[in-house]
Scaffold this active site. Structure first.
Site, PDB file in Angstrom:
ATOM      1  N   ASN A   1     -65.689  18.620 -69.102  1.00 57.27           N
ATOM      2  CA  ASN A   1     -64.835  17.880 -69.938  1.00 57.27           C
ATOM      3  C   ASN A   1     -65.504  17.066 -71.201  1.00 57.27           C
ATOM      4  O   ASN A   1     -66.581  17.045 -71.257  1.00 57.27           O
ATOM      5  CB  ASN A   1     -63.956  16.558 -69.073  1.00 57.27           C
TER       6      ASN A   1
ATOM      7  N   GLU B   1     -68.452  15.018 -70.319  1.00 57.72           N
ATOM      8  CA  GLU B   1     -69.374  15.368 -69.891  1.00 57.72           C
ATOM      9  C   GLU B   1     -70.375  15.992 -71.055  1.00 57.72           C
ATOM     10  O   GLU B   1     -71.422  15.987 -71.096  1.00 57.72           O
ATOM     11  CB  GLU B   1     -69.137  16.352 -68.724  1.00 57.72           C
TER      12      GLU B   1
ATOM     13  N   ASP C   1     -60.834  21.555 -61.272  1.00 52.75           N
ATOM     14  CA  ASP C   1     -60.997  22.845 -60.479  1.00 52.75           C
ATOM     15  C   ASP C   1     -60.013  23.810 -60.562  1.00 52.75           C
ATOM     16  O   ASP C   1     -60.011  25.050 -60.545  1.00 52.75           O
ATOM     17  CB  ASP C   1     -60.747  22.459 -59.023  1.00 52.75           C
TER      18      ASP C   1
END
Length: 327
Positions: free
Chosen positions: A201, A204, A272
């Protein structure tokens, strides 16, 4: 969509940190007399696959078969993990779940009342794989890589994906010309060299580069820099309400794909879903941009659900039809 019909014959290896997610769901009617905290009257309980297991669950909902490699404790929670994995579309004969005497099965308990999380309780110890454990996983991986269409590295920084295991699994996959996708951790960020795509993301990615990523231009620069550093053909940065951005090295171009979520209810597990759907459709024959559009639509569905939920193939195709992305 032709690629959707190929999903049932697609096989993907999932390597990473296996976690159990437990939900205690109830209601709050009073404050505890013992402390200024709410008393949750539990009305329902459920335990489901989390971490890399949530990737498995997402793949299963699409009809994709998984081969699962990871580690759990030698405890009762591991039996629950086994039962949940066996209920998904996994190959028990090809799975390798190491039983550790040192590391317990990771269990995260979320207490929810009125559709709101009251608290989370984590039970875990994080230690890297031992040399023997790493050798065992690599041997299993080498035996099944030819059968798989793609590999997902699901890194929650709980010890399964060591720097050595990351490097060796990607090298083996690349040698066999397999797709390798990575849901990364900042601590390992520049160790996923030669992966097909990485899907951090924007927080990060920014943290790894030591800067905030807010504008399209900043995201474009970051995606290109990371892809070049990792020698990767593409780079995806998910951006919450701003959707996602995909850099394709061969085109030296970044595509910005706006979110399709009507209402964001819970972002838990959305990453995920993105990597599961993207990997599946890439393996089923879609191009990078098309697969990203599909995964973006999938994320728009799951953020409207409570907890680490999944999207079924039917829900996904309906979302795409409404979006008008594909005929």
């Amino acid at each position: 969509m032709e690629a959707a019909s190929k999903l049932k014959t697609t096989k993907i290896i999932v390597i990473g940190d296996l976690i159990l997610d437990e939900y205690l769901i109830g209601e709050v009617n009073r404050i505890s007399p013992e402390a200024p905290v709410p008393v949750v009257w539990v009305r329902n309980e459920k335990t489901t696959l989390g971490g890399a297991g949530n990737v498995v669950k997402n793949l299963s909902r699409l009809g994709v078969q998984s081969f699962v490699l990871g580690r759990a404790g030698n405890d009762t929670a591991a039996k629950t993990l086994d039962d949940l994995l066996s209920s998904e579309n996994t190959s028990s004969s090809k799975n390798t779940i190491i039983r550790s005497e040192k590391v317990p099965t990771i269990l995260k308990t979320r207490v929810i009342a009125g559709h709101q999380q009251v608290c989370r309780i984590d039970r875990e110890e994080t230690f890297p794989l031992t040399d023997a454990e790493e050798k065992q996983l690599l041997e299993s991986f080498s035996k099944i890589i030819q059968e798989a269409d793609a590999v997902v590295l699901s890194d929650y920084d709980k010890g399964t994906l060591t720097a050595s295991l990351i490097r060796k699994t990607i090298d083996i996959a690349v040698q066999h010309k397999k797709i390798v996708t990575v849901d990364p951790q900042v601590s390992h960020f520049f160790q996923y060299e030669k992966a097909t795509v990485m899907t951090p993301n924007h927080h990060e990615a920014g943290k790894a580069l030591g800067k905030k990523l807010e504008t399209n231009a900043e995201v474009e620069e970051a995606a290109k820099k990371i892809a070049e550093n990792l020698n990767s053909p593409s780079m995806m940065i998910t951006r919450g309400e701003k959707g996602m951005s995909l850099y394709i090295s061969s085109e030296s171009k970044t595509y910005h794909i706006p979110t399709v979520a009507k209402e964001v209810f819970d972002v838990t597990g959305a990453g995920d879903t993105v990597i599961s759907v993207y990997t599946s459709f890439l393996a089923a024959g879609l191009g990078e941009l098309e697969a990203a559009i599909v995964s973006n639509a999938a994320a728009g569905v799951v953020v409207g659900k409570l907890g680490a939920e999944t999207v079924s193939l039917e829900e996904l195709l309906q979302a795409l039809e409404k979006r008008g992305s594909f005929e």
